[in-house]
Design a protein around this motif. Structure first.
Motif, PDB file in Angstrom:
ATOM      1  N   CYS A 268       0.893   3.035  -8.571  1.00  0.00           N
ATOM      2  CA  CYS A 268       1.719   2.004  -8.237  1.00  0.00           C
ATOM      3  C   CYS A 268       3.333   2.167  -8.361  1.00  0.00           C
ATOM      4  O   CYS A 268       4.139   1.749  -7.630  1.00  0.00           O
ATOM      5  N   ALA A 269       3.480   3.153  -9.175  1.00  0.00           N
ATOM      6  CA  ALA A 269       4.986   3.708  -9.395  1.00  0.00           C
ATOM      7  C   ALA A 269       5.249   4.267  -7.888  1.00  0.00           C
ATOM      8  O   ALA A 269       6.490   4.346  -7.557  1.00  0.00           O
ATOM      9  N   GLU A 272       5.621   1.688  -5.352  1.00  0.00           N
ATOM     10  CA  GLU A 272       6.623   0.318  -5.411  1.00  0.00           C
ATOM     11  C   GLU A 272       7.563   0.229  -4.384  1.00  0.00           C
ATOM     12  O   GLU A 272       7.649  -0.781  -3.914  1.00  0.00           O
ATOM     13  N   LYS A 273       7.976   1.222  -3.567  1.00  0.00           N
ATOM     14  CA  LYS A 273       8.928   1.193  -2.658  1.00  0.00           C
ATOM     15  C   LYS A 273       8.049   1.075  -1.347  1.00  0.00           C
ATOM     16  O   LYS A 273       8.703   0.255  -0.552  1.00  0.00           O
ATOM     17  N   PRO A 276       5.111  -2.710  -1.891  1.00  0.00           N
ATOM     18  CA  PRO A 276       5.156  -3.117  -3.374  1.00  0.00           C
ATOM     19  C   PRO A 276       4.129  -4.315  -3.504  1.00  0.00           C
ATOM     20  O   PRO A 276       3.629  -4.587  -4.509  1.00  0.00           O
ATOM     21  N   ALA A 279       1.213  -2.429  -4.672  1.00  0.00           N
ATOM     22  CA  ALA A 279       1.666  -2.049  -5.975  1.00  0.00           C
ATOM     23  C   ALA A 279       1.704  -3.172  -7.074  1.00  0.00           C
ATOM     24  O   ALA A 279       1.282  -2.913  -8.199  1.00  0.00           O
ATOM     25  N   THR A 309       7.171  -7.778  -8.263  1.00  0.00           N
ATOM     26  CA  THR A 309       7.082  -7.370  -6.908  1.00  0.00           C
ATOM     27  C   THR A 309       6.685  -8.725  -5.813  1.00  0.00           C
ATOM     28  O   THR A 309       6.295  -8.496  -4.877  1.00  0.00           O
TER      29      THR A 309
END
Length: 548
Positions: A268-269, A272-273, A276, A279, A309
Motif C-alpha cells: 500500500c505504501a 499510495e501515489k 490510491p 491502496a 485515500t
C-alpha cells in the motif's frame, strides 16, 4: 557525449520488452541531450506509470499532449488526453480527470466513431460525467454499447462489456452482469486492451466480486491477472494492485495473517501515489486484520490512512467502536456511511448494522437491516451474501428468544462459510451459536461451539471472538450499565457460563466484572452481590410504582 540515436534505440527496445526501469533510464538520458518526440514521450510516460512514478508520468503525458497538438496530430492528442483523464481519476482526482475528458471531446468532435470515442464514452459512463451524473447509468451504458458495436474493436467491446456488467449488477441481474465482466476480463488477459485500460477493467471487476462476496470468481480472476501483470514486468504498478487483491483473499480465508499484514503495509505504501483507491482498499483490509487480532490502536491507524485515500473504512471502523463498548458511536459511523450509497454498496454494511442495532437494543432497525439484507441475498444470489443474511437472521431471532429458529439460521450460515473457507467468519458465527445454546441452558453444546470458535482463532493467531453486550440494564448505584447486567443475571441464579452467553462476553470477562463489583460494593461473594442487586432493584421498582 553519447550517441543519442543509440540510446533511443535501446530505450525503445527496452520499452517493447517491458523492461520499464531500463526504458526509463534510457529515455531520460536521451531526453537530457535532445527533446524527445511525442511517441517517445508517450513511451516514457508509460514506463514511469508502470514503475509507480505517477506524478512524473502525468507530467510527461501533459508534455506529450502538447507535442501532439503542436504537430497537428489531434487524434493522438485526444488519445493522450483520455489516458491522462483515466490516470487522474484512478488517483481520485476526478475534477482534473473531467477537465482532460473535455479536452478530448473538443479534439474528437463529430468525427466518425473510433476506439477513442469508445474510451471517451467509457469515462463518461464510469465517472458519471455528463447529463446523467451517475456512474453506469442506463442511458450512458446504452450509448457506449452503440459506439462499441460500430467500431468493432476488441478493446472497445471489452469496455462496453464492463459498463453493461456493472449496470446489470446494480439492477440485481448478477448472472448476466458477471457474464459481461468475465468477457471483459478475457479481453484483458488476452492483451486486447492497452495495459492502462486493462488495469481499470481488472480493478472494477475484482472490486465487484469483493463487494458481492463472490470469492471464488475473485480468486480466479486475481490469479489470472497476476500472471497478466507479471507479463508486463514484475515491478509494474499493477503487480502491486494484484498483490492487494491477493492479500484481500488471503485475509478472508485466514492464510498467514502476520505475513499478509506486513505485505499490505509495504504494498500500500508503494501504491499510495499511483493508485490510491486500491491502496485505500488495502489499508482498510490491513485495519480489518488488526481489528480481528485485537490490535485496536493499529486498526485505528490503518482505518485513518484508508479514509485519507477516500475509502470509508466501514463496516470495520464501526465494529471496532462496538467492540470497545461505544455502540452509539458505532451506530453513527455506520449509518453515516450508509447514507447516499446505492443498493450494491450498502450490502457489505447491513450485517454489521444488525449487530450494532441489537447491541443498542434497537429491534426495529435490526429488523429493517435484516429485511434489506435478505432482499439483497435473493437479488444478488451469491453464497457470501446468503451467509451474511443467514447470520443476521440468527442474531435477530436469538434476541427475540426464538432459539430453535435462530440456531437453524446460524447453522446455515456456518455451512456456507465452511464451503467458502472463511475461517474467522466461521469463528464469529460459532460464538453466536454458543450464545444460542447458552440461552436455552445447553451448556455442553455451547461449550463445543465456543471451543471450536477458539480453536479457529488460536490457529489464526488472533483474539477469541467477543460478542457485544446487549444494552438493557441501566446503571445502578456505583455500577456501570454493563456491570449492572452481571448481578442482574446472577440474581436469577445464572452461572458464570450462562451469564457469558447471555451477555455475549467470555467467562473470563464475567469473572473480571464480578471482581470489580465486589470491590465497588464492599462484598465478598456473588451471593452478596446478587442480594444487593435485588434490594436495589426492589427499591427502584417500589419507587416507580409510588410515582405511577
Amino acid at each position: 557525449m553519447s550517441d543519442t540515436g543509440a540510446v533511443l534505440s535501446r530505450a525503445r527496445g527496452a520499452f517493447r520488452s517491458r523492461e520499464w526501469s531500463v526504458a526509463l533510464d534510457q529515455f531520460t538520458q536521451a531526453g537530457a541531450e535532445a527533446p524527445l518526440g511525442a511517441e517517445d514521450q508517450r513511451a516514457l510516460a508509460a514506463s514511469q506509470w508502470w514503475l509507480g512514478l505517477a506524478d512524473d508520468a502525468l507530467q510527461t503525458l501533459s508534455d506529450t499532449f502538447g507535442a501532439y497538438r503542436s504537430a497537428g496530430a489531434d487524434h493522438a492528442a485526444a488519445e493522450t488526453a483520455l489516458l491522462a483523464a483515466l490516470l487522474h481519476a484512478t488517483r481520485g482526482e476526478v475534477t482534473i480527470g473531467a477537465a482532460w475528458v473535455r479536452r478530448a471531446e473538443r479534439l474528437l468532435g463529430d468525427a466518425d466513431a473510433t476506439a477513442a470515442h469508445v474510451r471517451l464514452a467509457y469515462l463518461h459512463t464510469s465517472l458519471g460525467i455528463g447529463p446523467d451524473s451517475e456512474p453506469w447509468s442506463a442511458r450512458s451504458v446504452e450509448r457506449l454499447k452503440e459506439l462499441a458495436d460500430r467500431v468493432a474493436d476488441a478493446g472497445a467491446v471489452a469496455l462496453s462489456s464492463v459498463a453493461t456488467g456493472m449496470r446489470e449488477l446494480r439492477e440485481g441481474d448478477v448472472v448476466s452482469g458477471f457474464s459481461h465482466l468475465d468477457d471483459a476480463m478475457l479481453a484483458v488477459v488476452a492483451g486486447d486492451l492497452e495495459p492502462e485500460w486493462s488495469g481499470d477493467v481488472l480493478c472494477t471487476t475484482i472490486h465487484a466480486c469483493h463487494e458481492l462476496a463472490d470469492f471464488e470468481r475473485m480468486a480466479a480472476w486475481t490469479r489470472a491477472t497476476e500472471r497478466w501483470s507479471w507479463d508486463h514486468g514484475g515491478d509494474a504498478v499493477y503487480a502491486g494492485v494484484c498483490r492487494v487483491h491477493q492479500l484481500e483473499l488471503r485475509s478472508a480465508v485466514g492464510d498467514d495473517w502476520r505475513e499478509a499484514e506486513l505485505s499490505l503495509e509495504t504494498t500500500c505504501a508503494t501504491l499510495e501515489k499511483a493508485d490510491p483507491w486500491v491502496a485505500g482498499e488495502g489499508l482498510y483490509q490491513l485495519g480489518e486484520l488488526r481489528r480481528m487480532r485485537g490490535d485496536v490502536d493499529g486498526a485505528r491507524i490503518a482505518y485513518k490512512l484508508a479514509r485519507a485515500t477516500g475509502i470509508e473504512p466501514v463496516p470495520g471502523a464501526a465494529l471496532l467502536q462496538l467492540a470497545e463498548g461505544e455502540a452509539d458511536d458505532a451506530w453513527t459511523t455506520l449509518t453515516g456511511a450508509l447514507s447516499g450509497r446505492d443498493r450494491l454498496a450498502r450490502v457489505r454494511l447491513l450485517r454489521a448494522g444488525v449487530e450494532i442495532s441489537l447491541a443498542r437494543d434497537d429491534a426495529s432497525h435490526a429488523e429493517a437491516f435484516l429485511k434489506e439484507l435478505e432482499e439483497a441475498a435473493s437479488a444478488f444470489d451469491t453464497e457470501g451474501i446468503h451467509a451474511w443474511a443467514d447470520h443476521a437472521r440468527g442474531m435477530v431471532l436469538l434476541r427475540h428468544g426464538q432459539h430453535d429458529e435462530a440456531l437453524a439460521g446460524l447453522q446455515r450460515a456456518l455451512r456456507r462459510l465452511r464451503r467458502l473457507q472463511l475461517r474467522w467468519e466461521q469463528a464469529h458465527v460459532l460464538a453466536w451459536v454458543a450464545s444460542a445454546h447458552d440461552s436455552v441452558g445447553d451448556g455442553a453444546a455451547a461449550q463445543r461451539a465456543r471451543t471450536e470458535s477458539i480453536e479457529i482463532t488460536d490457529a489464526l493467531g488472533v483474539a477469541p471472538v467477543q460478542l457485544a453486550p446487549r444494552r438493557t440494564t441501566p446503571s445502578i448505584g456505583p455500577l456501570t450499565a454493563r456491570e449492572s447486567e452481571v448481578p442482574a443475571s446472577a440474581a436469577r441464579g445464572a452461572s458464570n457460563r450462562l451469564i457469558a452467553g447471555e451477555l455475549h462476553i467470555s467467562e473470563k470477562t464475567v469473572s473480571r466484572h464480578l471482581a470489580n463489583i465486589y470491590l465497588k460494593l464492599g462484598v465478598g461473594s456473588r451471593t452478596a452481590a446478587a442480594a444487593w442487586w435485588r434490594d436495589q432493584d426492589g427499591a427502584r421498582t417500589s419507587a416507580t410504582g409510588a410515582h405511577s
